[in-house]
Design a protein around this motif. Sequence first.
Motif, PDB file in Angstrom:
ATOM      1  N   THR A  70      42.195  35.937  32.334  1.00 29.88           N
ATOM      2  CA  THR A  70      43.127  36.412  31.313  1.00 29.88           C
ATOM      3  C   THR A  70      43.926  35.226  30.784  1.00 29.88           C
ATOM      4  N   GLU A 114      47.058  40.350  39.316  1.00 28.99           N
ATOM      5  CA  GLU A 114      46.361  39.451  38.387  1.00 28.99           C
ATOM      6  C   GLU A 114      46.982  38.059  38.398  1.00 28.99           C
ATOM      7  N   GLN A 132      46.568  34.200  33.276  1.00 30.27           N
ATOM      8  CA  GLN A 132      46.027  33.439  34.402  1.00 30.27           C
ATOM      9  C   GLN A 132      45.799  31.978  34.014  1.00 30.27           C
TER      10      GLN A 132
END
Length: 276
Positions: free
Chosen positions: A213, A241, A216
């Motif tokens: 993502t 996440e 990230q």
Amino acid sequence: MTVPHITLNDGHRIPQLGFGVFRVDPAETERIVGEALEAGYRHIDTAAVYGNEEGVGRAIASSGIPRDELFVTTKLWNSEQGRDTARPALEASLERLGLDHVDLYLIHWPRPDLDRYVETWQALASLRDAGLTRSIGVSNFTIAYLQRLLDETGVVPAVNQVELHPAFAQRELRAFQEPLGIHTEAWGPLGQGKYDLLAEKAVADAAAAHGATPAQVVIRWHLQQGIIVFPKSSTRDRIVENFDVFGFELTDAEMAAIDGLDRGQRVGADPETATF
């Protein structure tokens, strides 16, 4: 999943990825921090002014995680700066946290208009010597304020926690701190949603290349520069996440492209003028 640790200039070790609780609802803090601990976080960053130290403490107590496996930071608020007020403030934080010491205690803002940060820093050194905190540092300090601490006390902060994200990369400050062994911690590492960081081409391209993502990717950008970072979220999936950032590595070209987003864009308060 093992989080890298950084050795501070006083010999203590800090997990490089932590969990921040700025603007986390005190009523929800115990649940949210508990979810972060379940996800694998072992470094929690709070502050007296956040009003959620008690929730952090309850989450720690109910987690069953041994104290020596956790790293807890809290901060001295501006109204408590002073030679005689820092210790009662830390003792109150410890009571709220349910701990006998924190791992890191920070001066939250320099507040140059008060001109008490030097005597406060001397007080923090005494608190460290008394065992109420293992390490001491500062937050939101500029080069000039750091230099004054060094000149007048000789005590080098272990960390300086500052606003830092791709549009405000703090390169000059980091270059000053690095030879002194002052490690940089980033607050607002994702820009606090105040500009469209996650849609920037450099970020989106890297995310696509690694099946990650955008958030990230930005966390990874911090980690690969040796910055201590603690993203904040109140959502379990996002908490998980943001912790799942050790299965890929940005290339030099990807890092350089994200570096290119730096435009000196501060989204938070300026330490030179902040008076809250």
